[in-house]
Design a protein around this motif. Structure first.
Motif, PDB file in Angstrom:
ATOM      1  N   PRO A  20       0.828  -1.213   0.000  1.00  0.00           N
ATOM      2  CA  PRO A  20       0.000   0.000   0.000  1.00  0.00           C
ATOM      3  C   PRO A  20       0.858   1.256   0.000  1.00  0.00           C
ATOM      4  CG  PRO A  20      -0.008  -1.050   2.166  1.00  0.00           C
ATOM      5  CD  PRO A  20       0.690  -1.993   1.236  1.00  0.00           C
ATOM      6  N   PRO A  21       0.314   2.372  -0.480  1.00  0.00           N
ATOM      7  CA  PRO A  21       1.089   3.618  -0.563  1.00  0.00           C
ATOM      8  C   PRO A  21       1.186   4.354   0.776  1.00  0.00           C
ATOM      9  CG  PRO A  21      -1.102   3.964  -1.454  1.00  0.00           C
ATOM     10  CD  PRO A  21      -1.015   2.508  -1.103  1.00  0.00           C
ATOM     11  N   PHE A  22       1.008   3.645   1.875  1.00  0.00           N
ATOM     12  CA  PHE A  22       1.108   4.215   3.216  1.00  0.00           C
ATOM     13  C   PHE A  22       1.457   3.077   4.171  1.00  0.00           C
ATOM     14  CE2 PHE A  22      -3.297   3.926   1.639  1.00  0.00           C
ATOM     15  CZ  PHE A  22      -3.699   2.768   2.279  1.00  0.00           C
ATOM     16  N   GLN A  23       1.944   3.444   5.349  1.00  0.00           N
ATOM     17  CA  GLN A  23       2.389   2.432   6.316  1.00  0.00           C
ATOM     18  C   GLN A  23       1.569   2.427   7.597  1.00  0.00           C
ATOM     19  OE1 GLN A  23       4.817   4.759   4.973  1.00  0.00           O
ATOM     20  NE2 GLN A  23       4.846   3.276   3.272  1.00  0.00           N
ATOM     21  N   ASP A  24       0.889   3.532   7.874  1.00  0.00           N
ATOM     22  CA  ASP A  24       0.088   3.613   9.093  1.00  0.00           C
ATOM     23  C   ASP A  24      -1.024   4.635   8.880  1.00  0.00           C
ATOM     24  OD1 ASP A  24       1.361   6.101   9.226  1.00  0.00           O
ATOM     25  OD2 ASP A  24       2.891   5.359  10.622  1.00  0.00           O
ATOM     26  N   ALA A  25      -1.806   4.888   9.933  1.00  0.00           N
ATOM     27  CA  ALA A  25      -2.955   5.780   9.815  1.00  0.00           C
ATOM     28  C   ALA A  25      -2.541   7.205   9.473  1.00  0.00           C
ATOM     29  CB  ALA A  25      -3.757   5.757  11.112  1.00  0.00           C
ATOM     30  N   ARG A  26      -1.410   7.671  10.028  1.00  0.00           N
ATOM     31  CA  ARG A  26      -0.986   9.046   9.763  1.00  0.00           C
ATOM     32  C   ARG A  26      -0.571   9.220   8.308  1.00  0.00           C
ATOM     33  NH1 ARG A  26       3.257  11.817  13.750  1.00  0.00           N
ATOM     34  NH2 ARG A  26       1.388  11.665  15.067  1.00  0.00           N
ATOM     35  N   SER A  27       0.250   8.323   7.788  1.00  0.00           N
ATOM     36  CA  SER A  27       0.673   8.441   6.386  1.00  0.00           C
ATOM     37  C   SER A  27      -0.496   8.213   5.428  1.00  0.00           C
ATOM     38  CB  SER A  27       1.797   7.448   6.087  1.00  0.00           C
ATOM     39  OG  SER A  27       1.378   6.113   6.324  1.00  0.00           O
ATOM     40  N   ALA A  28      -1.486   7.407   5.847  1.00  0.00           N
ATOM     41  CA  ALA A  28      -2.687   7.203   5.026  1.00  0.00           C
ATOM     42  C   ALA A  28      -3.487   8.493   4.924  1.00  0.00           C
ATOM     43  CB  ALA A  28      -3.545   6.084   5.615  1.00  0.00           C
ATOM     44  N   ARG A  29      -3.567   9.242   6.029  1.00  0.00           N
ATOM     45  CA  ARG A  29      -4.279  10.521   6.006  1.00  0.00           C
ATOM     46  C   ARG A  29      -3.596  11.511   5.065  1.00  0.00           C
ATOM     47  NH1 ARG A  29      -4.361  11.190  11.015  1.00  0.00           N
ATOM     48  NH2 ARG A  29      -2.564  12.543  11.280  1.00  0.00           N
ATOM     49  N   ASP A  30      -2.274  11.538   5.087  1.00  0.00           N
ATOM     50  CA  ASP A  30      -1.530  12.422   4.178  1.00  0.00           C
ATOM     51  C   ASP A  30      -1.725  12.004   2.723  1.00  0.00           C
ATOM     52  OD1 ASP A  30      -0.595  13.791   6.380  1.00  0.00           O
ATOM     53  OD2 ASP A  30       1.274  12.639   6.510  1.00  0.00           O
ATOM     54  N   TRP A  31      -1.754  10.707   2.468  1.00  0.00           N
ATOM     55  CA  TRP A  31      -1.968  10.201   1.099  1.00  0.00           C
ATOM     56  C   TRP A  31      -3.352  10.581   0.607  1.00  0.00           C
ATOM     57  CZ3 TRP A  31      -5.539   6.691  -0.861  1.00  0.00           C
ATOM     58  CH2 TRP A  31      -5.300   6.240  -2.154  1.00  0.00           C
ATOM     59  N   LEU A  32      -4.348  10.482   1.495  1.00  0.00           N
ATOM     60  CA  LEU A  32      -5.730  10.776   1.118  1.00  0.00           C
ATOM     61  C   LEU A  32      -5.892  12.234   0.705  1.00  0.00           C
ATOM     62  CD1 LEU A  32      -8.589   9.516   0.951  1.00  0.00           C
ATOM     63  CD2 LEU A  32      -8.949  10.269   3.309  1.00  0.00           C
ATOM     64  N   LYS A  33      -5.153  13.137   1.357  1.00  0.00           N
ATOM     65  CA  LYS A  33      -5.254  14.558   1.034  1.00  0.00           C
ATOM     66  C   LYS A  33      -4.827  14.848  -0.403  1.00  0.00           C
ATOM     67  CE  LYS A  33      -4.444  16.212   5.775  1.00  0.00           C
ATOM     68  NZ  LYS A  33      -3.478  16.920   6.666  1.00  0.00           N
ATOM     69  N   LEU A  34      -3.962  14.004  -0.955  1.00  0.00           N
ATOM     70  CA  LEU A  34      -3.442  14.216  -2.312  1.00  0.00           C
ATOM     71  C   LEU A  34      -4.272  13.512  -3.380  1.00  0.00           C
ATOM     72  CD1 LEU A  34       0.383  13.777  -1.559  1.00  0.00           C
ATOM     73  CD2 LEU A  34      -0.915  15.913  -1.733  1.00  0.00           C
ATOM     74  N   LEU A  35      -5.326  12.801  -2.979  1.00  0.00           N
ATOM     75  CA  LEU A  35      -6.151  12.062  -3.945  1.00  0.00           C
ATOM     76  C   LEU A  35      -6.915  13.057  -4.830  1.00  0.00           C
ATOM     77  CD1 LEU A  35      -6.647   8.994  -4.382  1.00  0.00           C
ATOM     78  CD2 LEU A  35      -8.784   9.284  -3.121  1.00  0.00           C
ATOM     79  N   PRO A  36      -6.842  12.914  -6.159  1.00  0.00           N
ATOM     80  CA  PRO A  36      -7.495  13.880  -7.078  1.00  0.00           C
ATOM     81  C   PRO A  36      -8.998  13.642  -7.176  1.00  0.00           C
ATOM     82  CG  PRO A  36      -6.427  12.156  -8.343  1.00  0.00           C
ATOM     83  CD  PRO A  36      -6.093  11.875  -6.900  1.00  0.00           C
ATOM     84  N   LEU A  37      -9.750  14.098  -6.172  1.00  0.00           N
ATOM     85  CA  LEU A  37     -11.187  13.805  -6.115  1.00  0.00           C
ATOM     86  C   LEU A  37     -11.957  14.425  -7.265  1.00  0.00           C
ATOM     87  CD1 LEU A  37     -11.886  14.171  -2.289  1.00  0.00           C
ATOM     88  CD2 LEU A  37     -11.390  12.112  -3.596  1.00  0.00           C
ATOM     89  N   ILE A  38     -11.420  15.472  -7.877  1.00  0.00           N
ATOM     90  CA  ILE A  38     -12.116  16.104  -8.998  1.00  0.00           C
ATOM     91  C   ILE A  38     -12.165  15.185 -10.212  1.00  0.00           C
ATOM     92  CG2 ILE A  38     -10.091  17.254 -10.011  1.00  0.00           C
ATOM     93  CD1 ILE A  38     -11.919  19.713 -10.424  1.00  0.00           C
ATOM     94  N   ASN A  39     -11.235  14.249 -10.291  1.00  0.00           N
ATOM     95  CA  ASN A  39     -11.187  13.275 -11.393  1.00  0.00           C
ATOM     96  C   ASN A  39     -11.652  11.941 -10.835  1.00  0.00           C
ATOM     97  OD1 ASN A  39     -10.559  11.526 -13.503  1.00  0.00           O
ATOM     98  ND2 ASN A  39      -8.725  12.674 -14.082  1.00  0.00           N
ATOM     99  N   VAL A  40     -12.959  11.693 -10.891  1.00  0.00           N
ATOM    100  CA  VAL A  40     -13.547  10.531 -10.220  1.00  0.00           C
ATOM    101  C   VAL A  40     -12.963   9.202 -10.701  1.00  0.00           C
ATOM    102  CG1 VAL A  40     -15.689   9.244  -9.823  1.00  0.00           C
ATOM    103  CG2 VAL A  40     -15.670  11.734  -9.624  1.00  0.00           C
ATOM    104  N   PRO A  41     -12.851   8.932 -12.019  1.00  0.00           N
ATOM    105  CA  PRO A  41     -12.309   7.632 -12.435  1.00  0.00           C
ATOM    106  C   PRO A  41     -10.896   7.372 -11.913  1.00  0.00           C
ATOM    107  CG  PRO A  41     -13.387   8.729 -14.274  1.00  0.00           C
ATOM    108  CD  PRO A  41     -13.298   9.728 -13.180  1.00  0.00           C
TER     109      PRO A  41
END
Length: 535
Positions: free
Chosen positions: A16-37
């Protein structure tokens, strides 16, 4: 408990592109939600990798709890890629549905595996036993809904898995305990049993007859209504009304039975549900707006009352025996779809095309008539009429249940069709539709009247004198049934008072459109009256 298997994943992306809950939260912030697919694909890949990772159970729980709201937003944005489509789905539509289904299944697996760790005694997640039971059943429910959205029959394996989750919750004593859930709109709390009953009642609502908006409205209402029910060996229902019953030895959708006959069976008590529904129906009939009584803003007052009344009959009032008994059948009938195609079918040997005035014939066509006695158009081959054999499973006085292999002809809810039953033609529309193992099954509601081929053209001031006729169907009045003269027109053609020229195969008549009698996916049934003859 049966733990659903995680989706198979390529070894190259198993981390996975994260190792724990904190790094997962940082990864989620960078997710391009405007591009749904793109965002959907990335979070789906991340959840798959998480399910195959060695990340501790508590961290996995924190990660997916952080992801929940985002996942639901993306899944909602993905709906238009595979819902409200004719069946069978195209390859692209099926792939989109499969991706949405996979994400729900992977979430169910995530919570189920953490729940299993808690059951095994892993101390840091044991305190979340009730929450894990609720979440596991919640995403098992989402898997069921994903099947229903594309009119797929829920597989037996999925029912077995869901029943296993509930049985485990009962054994652990958490089935009736409350768990906080921010995705539950009203109250923000629910129980594993409420989620399980939600799934059972949704299946019992005959969901294959509803469009996306109505289906999602019913599911949202069940977040509240399921709390008015309970699973019991002796269920409370309205007087002389059977309860919906399930058998834990044979997991499947609930069925109406007079009473459970063995220990493995339980029934849904719906007496309090009937009272809650009846109260809301009365308020709606008095003019109370749906949002004021916890029914949301999705439906209008009339639509909410109609749908709630239908649900009341389905869940609380429906007897074991049908008012109109079904008669089993083994016959095959020819079925046709599409208004233009049906016009051509009904025209065979029974309809003369409208005469064409000489002023409407081009000079080229006049030359062809002088030289060959006909135009090139008249020498063309007859149009191809598309019909398909369907097996009649059973029938009543007002409808039929038909089955056929999924083919090239795509069909949808409320679509017009004509059935050739020996020498008679029956007209109807698709009331519900389901698909299982490449077989389509449809419920047809018969429409009164005998369809005939006809042609129309507009006589409005803006379109007066147009030369092109439109192929339609004419349904003469049935005085005994109080059915007026009507036309089956393409959607969008009706306008009250609109003048049309009608050719019925023998003469021209000027008519005026009065009102819409019914609407379907590809037609409008319109009442008309004569407005004078034409020379």
């Amino acid at each position: 408990m049966n733990i659903p298997r995680p989706t198979a994943i390529d070894a190259a992306i198993a981390t996975p592109p994260f190792q724990d809950a904190r790094s997962a939260r940082d990864w989620l912030k960078l997710l391009p939600l405007i591009n749904v697919p793109v965002a959907h694909a990335e979070i789906r890949s991340a959840i798959m990798a998480l399910n195959h990772s060695q990340i501790a159970a508590l961290d996995r729980l924190k990660i997916i709890e952080q992801f929940r709201e985002t996942i639901h937003v993306l899944q909602d944005g993905f709906l238009n890629r595979y819902t409200q489509k004719a069946l069978p789905l195209t390859e692209i539509e099926h792939q989109s549905w499969q991706e949405a289904l996979t994400l729900w299944q992977d979430l169910e697996h995530s919570y189920a595996s953490i729940w299993q760790a808690a059951i095994a005694g892993q101390s840091d997640v044991t305190e979340y036993m009730t929450l894990l039971a609720e979440r596991t059943l919640y995403y098992s429910l989402q898997v069921n809904i994903c099947y229903i959205l594309v009119h797929r029959v829920i597989p037996a394996a999925q029912w077995a898995q869901q029943f296993s989750h509930y049985t485990q919750a009962q054994r652990l004593g958490v089935a009736q305990q409350k768990a906080k859930d921010s995705l539950i709109t009203i109250g923000g709390v629910t129980t594993p049993e409420n989620i399980f009953i939600h799934s059972l009642l949704l299946s019992a609502a005959n969901p294959f007859q509803y469009n996306l908006r109505n289906l999602m409205w019913i599911s949202a209402c069940l977040e509240v209504f399921s709390s008015r029910c309970a699973l019991e060996h002796i269920a409370e229902t309205l007087p002389n009304r059977p309860a919906f019953t399930i058998d834990f030895e044979h997991p499947a959708a609930p069925e109406r039975r007079d009473r459970p006959s063995k220990d493995s069976e339980m029934a849904i008590s719906t007496l309090q549900l009937a009272q809650a529904l009846s109260k809301r129906i009365k308020l709606l009939r008095r003019g109370e707006m749906p949002e004021k009584i916890g029914l949301g803003t999705t439906l209008s007052l009339l639509a909410a009352e109609t749908l709630l009344t239908d649900l009341y009959r389905q869940w609380c009032e429906h007897p074991v025996e049908r008012c109109l008994p079904r008669r089993a059948s083994q016959k095959t009938a020819q079925i046709g779809f599409g208004l233009s195609n049906l016009h051509q079918w009904m025209a065979i040997g029974r309809f003369t095309p409208p005469p064409q005035a000489e002023t409407q014939i081009s000079s080229e066509e006049l030359m062809q008539i002088r030289l060959f006695g006909q135009t090139s158009a008249s020498s063309q081959s007859a149009p191809v009429i598309r019909t398909q054999p369907w097996q009649v499973i059973d029938e009543t006085a007002t409808g039929l249940r038909l089955e056929a292999p999924a083919g090239d002809e795509r069909i949808a809810l409320q679509q017009l069709l004509i059935i050739q039953d020996q020498q008679q033609y029956l007209m109807g529309q698709i009331r519900w539709i389901s698909e299982q193992d490449q077989q389509l099954t449809i419920g047809v509601q018969l429409l009164p009247g005998v369809p005939q081929a006809a042609s129309i053209r507009a006589q409005d001031a803006a379109r007066f004198g147009q030369t092109d006729y439109m192929s339609v169907l004419l349904v003469p009045a049935l005085v005994a049934l109080k059915v007026p003269n009507s036309l089956l027109l393409p959607t969008g053609w009706f306008r009250q008072g609109r003048l049309l020229e009608l050719w019925d195969g023998y003469r021209k008549t000027r008519i005026r459109l009065v009102s819409i009698l019914s609407r379907g996916a590809d037609f409008e049934r319109v009442h008309f009256v004569a407005s004078g003859t034409m020379d």
